[in-house]
Design an enzyme around this catalytic site. Structure first.
Site, PDB file in Angstrom:
ATOM      1  CG  HIS A 310     -11.433   9.607   2.255  1.00 39.21           C
ATOM      2  ND1 HIS A 310     -12.534   9.611   3.065  1.00 39.21           N
ATOM      3  CD2 HIS A 310     -11.821  10.154   1.078  1.00 39.21           C
ATOM      4  CE1 HIS A 310     -13.549  10.119   2.402  1.00 39.21           C
ATOM      5  NE2 HIS A 310     -13.149  10.457   1.204  1.00 39.21           N
ATOM      6  CG  ASP A 368      -9.865  12.917  -6.227  1.00 39.52           C
ATOM      7  OD1 ASP A 368     -10.686  12.739  -7.128  1.00 39.52           O
ATOM      8  OD2 ASP A 368     -10.086  13.574  -5.204  1.00 39.52           O
TER       9      ASP A 368
HETATM   10  N1  CMC Z   1       0.207  12.759   2.815  1.00 35.14           N
HETATM   11  C1  CMC Z   1       0.947  12.737   3.940  1.00 35.14           C
HETATM   12  N2  CMC Z   1       0.427  12.685   5.177  1.00 35.14           N
HETATM   13  C2  CMC Z   1      -0.902  12.682   5.284  1.00 35.14           C
HETATM   14  C3  CMC Z   1      -1.749  12.694   4.160  1.00 35.14           C
HETATM   15  C4  CMC Z   1      -1.152  12.730   2.893  1.00 35.14           C
HETATM   16  N3  CMC Z   1      -1.903  12.747   1.809  1.00 35.14           N
HETATM   17  N4  CMC Z   1      -3.034  12.670   4.560  1.00 35.14           N
HETATM   18  C5  CMC Z   1      -3.013  12.639   5.898  1.00 35.14           C
HETATM   19  N5  CMC Z   1      -1.730  12.642   6.348  1.00 35.14           N
HETATM   20  C6  CMC Z   1      -1.298  12.554   7.741  1.00 35.14           C
HETATM   21  C7  CMC Z   1      -1.503  13.891   8.450  1.00 35.14           C
HETATM   22  O1  CMC Z   1      -0.342  14.688   8.393  1.00 35.14           O
HETATM   23  C8  CMC Z   1      -1.834  13.438   9.845  1.00 35.14           C
HETATM   24  O2  CMC Z   1      -0.641  13.129  10.512  1.00 35.14           O
HETATM   25  P1  CMC Z   1      -0.510  13.359  12.111  1.00 35.14           P
HETATM   26  O3  CMC Z   1      -1.566  12.480  12.737  1.00 35.14           O
HETATM   27  O4  CMC Z   1       0.895  12.924  12.423  1.00 35.14           O
HETATM   28  O5  CMC Z   1      -0.737  14.825  12.350  1.00 35.14           O
HETATM   29  C9  CMC Z   1      -2.607  12.133   9.658  1.00 35.14           C
HETATM   30  O6  CMC Z   1      -2.179  11.624   8.391  1.00 35.14           O
HETATM   31  C10 CMC Z   1      -4.123  12.313   9.620  1.00 35.14           C
HETATM   32  O7  CMC Z   1      -4.426  13.306   8.638  1.00 35.14           O
HETATM   33  P2  CMC Z   1      -5.498  14.475   8.843  1.00 35.14           P
HETATM   34  O8  CMC Z   1      -5.167  15.612   7.933  1.00 35.14           O
HETATM   35  O9  CMC Z   1      -5.649  14.783  10.287  1.00 35.14           O
HETATM   36  O10 CMC Z   1      -6.795  13.735   8.348  1.00 35.14           O
HETATM   37  P3  CMC Z   1      -8.082  14.417   7.790  1.00 35.14           P
HETATM   38  O11 CMC Z   1      -9.143  13.404   7.913  1.00 35.14           O
HETATM   39  O12 CMC Z   1      -8.324  15.745   8.401  1.00 35.14           O
HETATM   40  O13 CMC Z   1      -7.713  14.702   6.240  1.00 35.14           O
HETATM   41  C11 CMC Z   1      -7.569  14.536   3.889  1.00 35.14           C
HETATM   42  C12 CMC Z   1      -8.162  13.931   5.176  1.00 35.14           C
HETATM   43  C13 CMC Z   1      -8.230  13.862   2.677  1.00 35.14           C
HETATM   44  C14 CMC Z   1      -7.880  16.039   3.822  1.00 35.14           C
HETATM   45  C15 CMC Z   1      -6.033  14.292   3.879  1.00 35.14           C
HETATM   46  O14 CMC Z   1      -5.762  12.902   3.923  1.00 35.14           O
HETATM   47  C16 CMC Z   1      -5.351  14.942   2.667  1.00 35.14           C
HETATM   48  O15 CMC Z   1      -5.029  16.125   2.722  1.00 35.14           O
HETATM   49  N6  CMC Z   1      -5.121  14.144   1.569  1.00 35.14           N
HETATM   50  C17 CMC Z   1      -4.567  14.695   0.349  1.00 35.14           C
HETATM   51  C18 CMC Z   1      -5.659  15.408  -0.437  1.00 35.14           C
HETATM   52  C19 CMC Z   1      -6.601  14.437  -1.104  1.00 35.14           C
HETATM   53  O16 CMC Z   1      -6.191  13.480  -1.743  1.00 35.14           O
HETATM   54  N7  CMC Z   1      -7.910  14.731  -0.976  1.00 35.14           N
HETATM   55  C20 CMC Z   1      -8.949  13.946  -1.659  1.00 35.14           C
HETATM   56  C21 CMC Z   1      -9.863  13.260  -0.719  1.00 35.14           C
HETATM   57  S1  CMC Z   1     -10.917  12.079  -1.558  1.00 35.14           S
HETATM   58  C22 CMC Z   1     -11.921  13.019  -2.582  1.00 35.14           C
HETATM   59  C23 CMC Z   1     -12.838  13.926  -1.862  1.00 35.14           C
HETATM   60  O17 CMC Z   1     -13.437  13.545  -0.860  1.00 35.14           O
HETATM   61  O18 CMC Z   1     -13.005  15.049  -2.319  1.00 35.14           O
END
Ligand code: CMC
Length: 433
Positions: A310, A368
């Protein structure tokens, strides 16, 4: 900015040229640096794609402490609201700032109940869609179309019209969502019933057929209500920011909420609950969990564990805990405790929470992760999951939209950019290119 005060300042030193920037303090949470005069004073913009360090507004509705895993609406913790309150009370709280007393609750619930029907002409919109249309596509279209039907609540400068539009949106979303579902399965639309609660009414409109009434279990309707409560608002997330940005130009509330629904659709946001179930389907068996954990950790593989991670929570999402409990309750009620998908989800969670990659990056299950399993058990197809999120989040969107509209200092949202295209160059006529 009511509820905030200037507390000190920071200095920006650019080769001896010092600019003082005020620090503003809210009621709880980190202080913010007020950069509103930065461009005028220094000629510089700030750069923050994805808004990871930017507060886009001040708001008194929802507070999140992502490090501690805390979520509060108007000061009340989500766990207490989910266990001791209900969705109608939470809607009132988000919109009006306080929990309702008994009379206020009754009046509010009545107002919502008596706005659940749709203009009959609006029901014709559905037949313009293909039967296999994604229900989120239908939601974007039909909710946007509400602007063409309820002209008496589109004057955004009239607080009474704003409140009527807000009640209409909260009331009509379950009707529209249920109709989107009915259309996709080829069943007739089921009209709302005023003797049912909000959650019961939605289940009735979704699962009843003219030949047979849906049998309502209190455990199931309570779980539905709790799912709505857990999704009601979440501060300045992507779809809420979209609603605010759309509203900042003076667009009508129905159009703004349609914009929010479009944004919510993506798999990184509301679409994640649908993506979780697709992922569990793909993993297929507990034996394959480690392989998929490895894929999620592989930088060269685009696969991510859906329902994990998240932007704000770097701890267990407090909504996920309640969702997990609700999941057990629902599966027990439906005699589905041995559901293989639940076993798979639990194993995935267990392994991920022990894996150094997920531990170091503070990736925990989010809201989720378990909601999809509950919704599947209740009989919803995966394509409806994000629709339910949109239904529940509508109150958050309208509360945030109202808060912005009430702010006399409201400005159109207009970010700037770091331009990286070509500098000025002479035009080249076609015969010289
Ligand atoms: N699986 C594997 N690696 C992950 C995941 C994941 N679900 N989420 C983040 N990472 C890694 C990512 O690759 C990154 O690694 P590095 O620092 O080595 O590049 C690190 O963790 C930080 O991730 P980020 O993408 O930079 O973080 P963000 O804040 O931009 O993204 C997120 C947050 C929710 C988009 C992401 O965690 C994600 O894609 N999760 C899966 C989709 C999901 O479950 N979304 C629902 C969110 S809750 C409901 C809502 O708010 O709508």
């Amino acid at each position: 900015m009511s509820g905030s005060k200037v507390n000190g300042n920071v200095q920006l030193d650019e080769n001896g040229q010092v600019t003082e920037l005020p620090m503003i303090e809210g009621s709880v949470g980190p202080k913010v640096i007020d950069i509103r005069k930065l461009y005028a004073q220094t000629g510089h913009f700030t750069y923050d794609p994805g808004f990871t360090s930017t507060a886009s507004c001040d708001s008194a509705i929802t507070y999140i402490d992502g490090d501690e895993g805390v979520l509060m609406h108007r000061g009340y913790k989500i766990e207490e609201l989910a266990s001791q309150s209900d969705f109608m009370e939470v809607c009132y709280l988000l919109l009006k700032g306080e929990l309702p007393n008994a009379q206020q609750k009754e009046d509010f619930t009545t107002s919502i109940t008596y706005h659940t029907m749709l203009h009959e002409q609006l029901t014709k919109f559905f037949s313009g869609f293909r039967r296999d249309a994604h229900p989120m596509a239908i939601m974007v279209g039909v909710v946007g179309a509400l602007s063409a039907f309820y002209h008496d609540s589109t004057d955004i400068n009239d607080p009474r019209q704003r409140m009527i539009a807000s009640h209409r949106l909260i009331a009509k979303m379950p009707t529209i969502a249920a109709m989107a579902y009915k259309y996709s399965v080829g069943q007739p639309f089921i009209y709302p019933r005023n003797d049912l609660s909000y959650a019961e009414n939605f289940l009735h409109m979704t699962f009843s057929v003219p030949a047979e009434e849906y049998k309502m279990s209190p455990v199931i309707s309570r779980a539905m209500d709790r799912i709505f409560t857990l999704h009601a608002d979440h501060e300045q997330n992507a779809s809420t920011s979209t609603v605010r940005l759309a509203g900042s130009s003076g667009a009508n509330p129905f159009a703004c909420i349609a914009a929010g629904i479009a944004c919510l659709w993506g798999p990184a946001h509301g679409g994640a609950n649908e993506a979780v179930l697709e992922m569990l389907d793909e993993i297929g068996s507990v034996d394959n969990v480690q392989e998929y954990i490895n894929k999620a950790k592989d930088k060269n593989d685009p696969f991510r564990l859906m329902g994990f991670g998240h932007r704000v929570y770097k701890n267990y999402d407090p909504r996920a805990k309640v969702m997990q409990e609700t999941c057990y309750e629902v599966l027990e009620e439906l005699n589905m405790q041995d559901e293989p998908m639940l076993k798979l989800a639990m194993e995935l969670e267990r392994i991920a929470l022990e894996d150094p990659y997920f531990v170091e990056k503070k990736l925990f299950p989010n809201v989720d992760f378990y909601s999809g399993i509950i919704l599947k058990a209740l009989g919803f197809p995966t394509s409806m999951f994000t629709v339910l999120f949109a239904l529940a989040r509508t109150v958050g969107w309208v509360a945030q939209w109202n808060e912005m509209m009430e702010d006399p200092a409201r400005k159109i949202g207009r970010p700037r950019q770091l331009y990286t295209g070509p500098a000025e160059r002479p035009f080249v006529p076609l015969d010289k290119r």
